[in-house]
Design a protein around this motif. Structure first.
Motif, PDB file in Angstrom:
ATOM      1  N   GLY A 276       0.758  -1.136   0.077  1.00 22.11           N
ATOM      2  CA  GLY A 276      -0.269  -0.213  -0.141  1.00 22.11           C
ATOM      3  C   GLY A 276       0.628   1.004  -0.240  1.00 22.11           C
ATOM      4  O   GLY A 276       1.895   1.272   1.021  1.00 22.11           O
ATOM      5  N   VAL A 277       0.216   2.302  -1.070  1.00 22.47           N
ATOM      6  CA  VAL A 277       1.129   3.498  -1.616  1.00 22.47           C
ATOM      7  C   VAL A 277       0.513   4.422   0.488  1.00 22.47           C
ATOM      8  O   VAL A 277      -0.972   4.833  -0.666  1.00 22.47           O
ATOM      9  N   LEU A 278       1.361   4.604   1.127  1.00 20.05           N
ATOM     10  CA  LEU A 278       0.511   5.817   2.334  1.00 20.05           C
ATOM     11  C   LEU A 278       0.876   7.623   1.479  1.00 20.05           C
ATOM     12  O   LEU A 278      -0.143   7.910   1.282  1.00 20.05           O
ATOM     13  N   ASP A 279       1.635   7.276   1.097  1.00 21.89           N
ATOM     14  CA  ASP A 279       2.713   8.931   0.287  1.00 21.89           C
ATOM     15  C   ASP A 279       3.422   8.527  -0.187  1.00 21.89           C
ATOM     16  O   ASP A 279       4.487   7.949  -0.221  1.00 21.89           O
ATOM     17  N   HIS A 280       3.287   9.531  -1.438  1.00 25.69           N
ATOM     18  CA  HIS A 280       4.518   9.957  -1.973  1.00 25.69           C
ATOM     19  C   HIS A 280       5.299  11.053  -2.598  1.00 25.69           C
ATOM     20  O   HIS A 280       4.244  11.983  -3.447  1.00 25.69           O
ATOM     21  N   GLU A 281       6.441  11.391  -2.869  1.00 26.51           N
ATOM     22  CA  GLU A 281       7.428  12.820  -2.942  1.00 26.51           C
ATOM     23  C   GLU A 281       7.700  12.619  -4.340  1.00 26.51           C
ATOM     24  O   GLU A 281       7.631  13.469  -5.595  1.00 26.51           O
ATOM     25  N   ALA A 282       7.777  11.254  -4.978  1.00 26.11           N
ATOM     26  CA  ALA A 282       7.852  11.101  -6.464  1.00 26.11           C
ATOM     27  C   ALA A 282       6.795  10.496  -7.288  1.00 26.11           C
ATOM     28  O   ALA A 282       5.989   9.981  -6.803  1.00 26.11           O
ATOM     29  N   THR A 283       7.213  10.541  -8.586  1.00 25.52           N
ATOM     30  CA  THR A 283       6.065   9.909  -9.330  1.00 25.52           C
ATOM     31  C   THR A 283       6.682   8.336  -9.104  1.00 25.52           C
ATOM     32  O   THR A 283       7.400   8.078 -10.262  1.00 25.52           O
ATOM     33  N   ILE A 284       5.598   7.746  -9.438  1.00 29.97           N
ATOM     34  CA  ILE A 284       5.255   6.377  -9.350  1.00 29.97           C
ATOM     35  C   ILE A 284       5.036   5.788 -10.832  1.00 29.97           C
ATOM     36  O   ILE A 284       4.757   5.702 -10.943  1.00 29.97           O
ATOM     37  N   ASP A 285       6.731   4.787 -11.006  1.00 32.07           N
ATOM     38  CA  ASP A 285       6.659   3.826 -12.426  1.00 32.07           C
ATOM     39  C   ASP A 285       6.488   2.744 -12.430  1.00 32.07           C
ATOM     40  O   ASP A 285       7.071   1.939 -11.614  1.00 32.07           O
ATOM     41  N   HIS A 286       5.153   2.301 -12.443  1.00 28.53           N
ATOM     42  CA  HIS A 286       4.239   1.162 -12.226  1.00 28.53           C
ATOM     43  C   HIS A 286       4.929   0.977 -13.646  1.00 28.53           C
ATOM     44  O   HIS A 286       4.585   0.755 -14.624  1.00 28.53           O
ATOM     45  N   ARG A 287       5.793  -0.772 -12.843  1.00 30.98           N
ATOM     46  CA  ARG A 287       5.902  -2.030 -14.409  1.00 30.98           C
ATOM     47  C   ARG A 287       5.182  -2.867 -14.723  1.00 30.98           C
ATOM     48  O   ARG A 287       5.606  -3.978 -14.979  1.00 30.98           O
ATOM     49  N   ASP A 288       4.390  -3.587 -13.696  1.00 35.69           N
ATOM     50  CA  ASP A 288       3.629  -4.234 -13.578  1.00 35.69           C
ATOM     51  C   ASP A 288       2.369  -4.638 -14.453  1.00 35.69           C
ATOM     52  O   ASP A 288       2.595  -3.284 -14.802  1.00 35.69           O
ATOM     53  N   VAL A 289       1.878  -6.111 -14.698  1.00 32.50           N
ATOM     54  CA  VAL A 289       1.183  -5.762 -15.417  1.00 32.50           C
ATOM     55  C   VAL A 289      -0.894  -6.871 -15.092  1.00 32.50           C
ATOM     56  O   VAL A 289      -1.412  -6.765 -14.968  1.00 32.50           O
ATOM     57  N   PHE A 290      -0.376  -6.672 -13.419  1.00 31.40           N
ATOM     58  CA  PHE A 290      -1.318  -6.853 -12.636  1.00 31.40           C
ATOM     59  C   PHE A 290      -2.506  -6.676 -11.998  1.00 31.40           C
ATOM     60  O   PHE A 290      -3.550  -6.190 -12.243  1.00 31.40           O
ATOM     61  N   PHE A 291      -2.159  -4.645 -11.777  1.00 30.08           N
ATOM     62  CA  PHE A 291      -3.655  -4.144 -11.956  1.00 30.08           C
ATOM     63  C   PHE A 291      -3.966  -2.843 -13.058  1.00 30.08           C
ATOM     64  O   PHE A 291      -3.235  -3.128 -13.853  1.00 30.08           O
ATOM     65  N   SER A 292      -5.090  -2.482 -12.723  1.00 31.88           N
ATOM     66  CA  SER A 292      -5.846  -2.375 -14.396  1.00 31.88           C
ATOM     67  C   SER A 292      -4.640  -1.077 -14.387  1.00 31.88           C
ATOM     68  O   SER A 292      -4.345  -0.166 -13.691  1.00 31.88           O
ATOM     69  N   PRO A 293      -5.337   0.090 -15.316  1.00 34.92           N
ATOM     70  CA  PRO A 293      -4.651   1.347 -15.477  1.00 34.92           C
ATOM     71  C   PRO A 293      -5.400   2.569 -14.633  1.00 34.92           C
ATOM     72  O   PRO A 293      -4.542   3.143 -14.784  1.00 34.92           O
ATOM     73  N   THR A 294      -6.924   2.217 -14.244  1.00 40.88           N
ATOM     74  CA  THR A 294      -7.110   3.070 -13.609  1.00 40.88           C
ATOM     75  C   THR A 294      -6.579   2.668 -11.778  1.00 40.88           C
ATOM     76  O   THR A 294      -6.269   3.733 -11.356  1.00 40.88           O
ATOM     77  N   GLU A 295      -6.095   1.502 -11.672  1.00 37.69           N
ATOM     78  CA  GLU A 295      -5.606   1.258  -9.958  1.00 37.69           C
ATOM     79  C   GLU A 295      -4.444   1.649 -10.210  1.00 37.69           C
ATOM     80  O   GLU A 295      -3.524   2.245  -8.826  1.00 37.69           O
ATOM     81  N   ARG A 296      -3.568   1.320 -11.332  1.00 43.16           N
ATOM     82  CA  ARG A 296      -1.756   2.186 -11.316  1.00 43.16           C
ATOM     83  C   ARG A 296      -2.288   4.164 -11.622  1.00 43.16           C
ATOM     84  O   ARG A 296      -1.617   4.349 -10.731  1.00 43.16           O
ATOM     85  N   ALA A 297      -2.965   4.712 -12.002  1.00 44.64           N
ATOM     86  CA  ALA A 297      -3.476   5.484 -11.833  1.00 44.64           C
ATOM     87  C   ALA A 297      -3.630   6.235 -10.273  1.00 44.64           C
ATOM     88  O   ALA A 297      -3.291   7.314 -10.096  1.00 44.64           O
ATOM     89  N   GLN A 298      -4.281   5.146  -9.606  1.00 45.67           N
ATOM     90  CA  GLN A 298      -4.869   5.980  -9.028  1.00 45.67           C
ATOM     91  C   GLN A 298      -3.731   6.073  -7.368  1.00 45.67           C
ATOM     92  O   GLN A 298      -3.667   6.806  -6.913  1.00 45.67           O
ATOM     93  N   ASN A 299      -2.665   5.128  -7.536  1.00 46.04           N
ATOM     94  CA  ASN A 299      -1.064   5.515  -6.674  1.00 46.04           C
ATOM     95  C   ASN A 299      -1.605   4.648  -5.685  1.00 46.04           C
ATOM     96  O   ASN A 299      -1.164   5.096  -4.373  1.00 46.04           O
ATOM     97  N   VAL A 300      -2.212   4.025  -5.231  1.00 49.81           N
ATOM     98  CA  VAL A 300      -2.547   3.724  -3.707  1.00 49.81           C
ATOM     99  C   VAL A 300      -2.010   1.653  -3.659  1.00 49.81           C
ATOM    100  O   VAL A 300      -1.924   1.961  -2.144  1.00 49.81           O
ATOM    101  N   ARG A 301      -1.668   1.719  -4.387  1.00 45.39           N
ATOM    102  CA  ARG A 301      -1.002   0.716  -4.240  1.00 45.39           C
ATOM    103  C   ARG A 301       0.607  -0.152  -5.518  1.00 45.39           C
ATOM    104  O   ARG A 301      -0.189   0.772  -6.794  1.00 45.39           O
ATOM    105  N   MET A 302       1.518  -0.561  -5.058  1.00 44.69           N
ATOM    106  CA  MET A 302       2.115  -0.885  -6.206  1.00 44.69           C
ATOM    107  C   MET A 302       3.341  -1.983  -6.102  1.00 44.69           C
ATOM    108  O   MET A 302       2.815  -2.535  -4.927  1.00 44.69           O
ATOM    109  N   CYS A 303       4.125  -3.184  -6.888  1.00 47.26           N
ATOM    110  CA  CYS A 303       4.106  -3.949  -6.987  1.00 47.26           C
ATOM    111  C   CYS A 303       5.286  -3.715  -6.637  1.00 47.26           C
ATOM    112  O   CYS A 303       6.396  -3.404  -7.710  1.00 47.26           O
ATOM    113  N   ALA A 304       5.873  -4.408  -5.279  1.00 43.36           N
ATOM    114  CA  ALA A 304       7.387  -4.120  -4.668  1.00 43.36           C
ATOM    115  C   ALA A 304       8.465  -5.105  -6.289  1.00 43.36           C
ATOM    116  O   ALA A 304       9.405  -4.470  -5.729  1.00 43.36           O
ATOM    117  N   CYS A 305       8.633  -5.904  -7.184  1.00 44.31           N
ATOM    118  CA  CYS A 305       9.358  -6.763  -7.804  1.00 44.31           C
ATOM    119  C   CYS A 305       9.708  -5.388  -8.994  1.00 44.31           C
ATOM    120  O   CYS A 305      10.727  -5.832  -8.532  1.00 44.31           O
TER     121      CYS A 305
END
Length: 325
Positions: A276-305
């Motif tokens: 879970g992403v609680l806060d971020h000062e940098a742009t998150i570079d989502h590189r997964d294919v697990f989350f949908s585009p909408t979920e990635r745009a929300q920046n509330v979760r990210m794949c740590a791998c």
């Protein structure tokens, strides 16, 4: 948490260059080695900045008792490709026996294989297996230039008119909607390439009204949007701050710092390592294919791998609420 892995000593016995920026390395592996299916991968112990690490690569068809990989020297590499390019015949390392999470189903009436760039490596093994099994198959293969299409000659010989090449410098790109619209109802498509290609394939497959279970894909985890740079991860529940170096993933950095994590594929596909992403000062570079585009745009979760927050700090919740380490 990971699959059971069987490590073997491996020695470099051959080096070839399918293209200027792709290096194929063949290893002789100690001990009995069972036959493996196309799409399989191996983990390799590498050294990056004098520190041990593990990288994963597709295994190509090769002689019994050997494992062969092909690696592109990538400008955004975390160090694995540079290490592979430093190898010489006689060098020794360790590799796992192959396992497969991108296997052919052998249930379809027709197969469409889609490769982008170095994503050709698993597809290169699938094409001859399907042909030898008498299956109906077409392959589309794209790259920036003709010179960068690894294994092009072998694939042209094998597939003939059932191979179509798309080269950016010639102004040609995939028309996925058209490709999917003419497939038989029970056809399947297997895709490997940059994340943009995988996301486009998923979207076009859905537009065509096809079942997602018949679209298979594999990730190699580079969005192409950013170069690699360090960033910092705060875990308030554990009162820890962890640096993620350019040559490691967030998952690797967290594990090395003693943070408990659940994970499996390490390719951004399964979602087990999502935090879970609680806060971020940098742009998150989502590189997964697990989350949908909408979920990635929300920046509330990210794949740590695979995903990153280059050059900044993010605050996360790993899901573990145990006492601080």
């Amino acid at each position: 948490m990971r699959s059971r892995q069987e490590w073997r000593q491996a020695r470099v016995i051959d080096i070839a260059h399918p293209t200027e920026d792709v290096r194929a390395v063949t290893f002789a592996v100690n001990g009995p080695l069972s036959a493996f299916d196309p799409g399989s991968h191996t983990n390799i112990r590498v050294m990056i900045h004098d520190a041990p690490a593990i990288r994963t690569y597709t295994v190509l068809p090769s002689a019994p008792g050997t494992l062969k990989i092909a690696v592109k020297l990538h400008p955004n590499s975390r160090g694995g490709s540079a290490w592979v390019w430093s190898l010489n015949p006689g060098d020794v390392t360790e590799m796992t026996t192959p396992e497969n999470r991108f296997e052919l189903s052998w249930r379809a009436s027709h197969y469409l294989l889609i490769a982008g760039g170095i994503g050709v490596t698993p597809i290169f093994g699938m094409a001859p297996a399907l042909i030898s099994g008498g299956q109906s198959v077409r392959m589309i293969y794209g790259g920036r230039s003709q010179a960068q299409l690894a294994f092009r000659d072998e694939l042209e010989t094998l597939l003939g008119d059932d191979l179509e090449l798309f080269v950016e410098e010639e102004g040609r790109s995939f028309d996925l909607d058209a490709e999917f619209s003419r497939l038989p109802l029970d056809a399947e498509s297997y895709v490997c390439g940059p994340i943009g290609l995988l996301n486009a394939s998923k979207a076009a497959w859905q537009r065509a009204g096809r079942p997602m279970s018949r679209l298979r894909f594999e990730v190699f985890g580079d969005s192409g949007h950013y170069g690699e740079s360090a960033f910092w991860v705060e875990i308030p529940a554990l009162r820890k701050t962890v640096e993620v170096r350019p040559d490691q993933s967030m998952l690797e950095a967290l594990l090395q710092s003693g943070v408990d994590m659940v994970y499996d594929c390490q390719r951004g596909e399964c979602g087990l390592c999502a935090v879970g992403v609680l806060d971020h000062e940098a742009t998150i570079d989502h590189r997964d294919v697990f989350f949908s585009p909408t979920e990635r745009a929300q920046n509330v979760r990210m794949c740590a791998c695979v995903s990153r927050a280059p050059g900044g700090t993010i605050s996360i919740d790993t899901g573990y609420q145990s006492a601080p380490l």
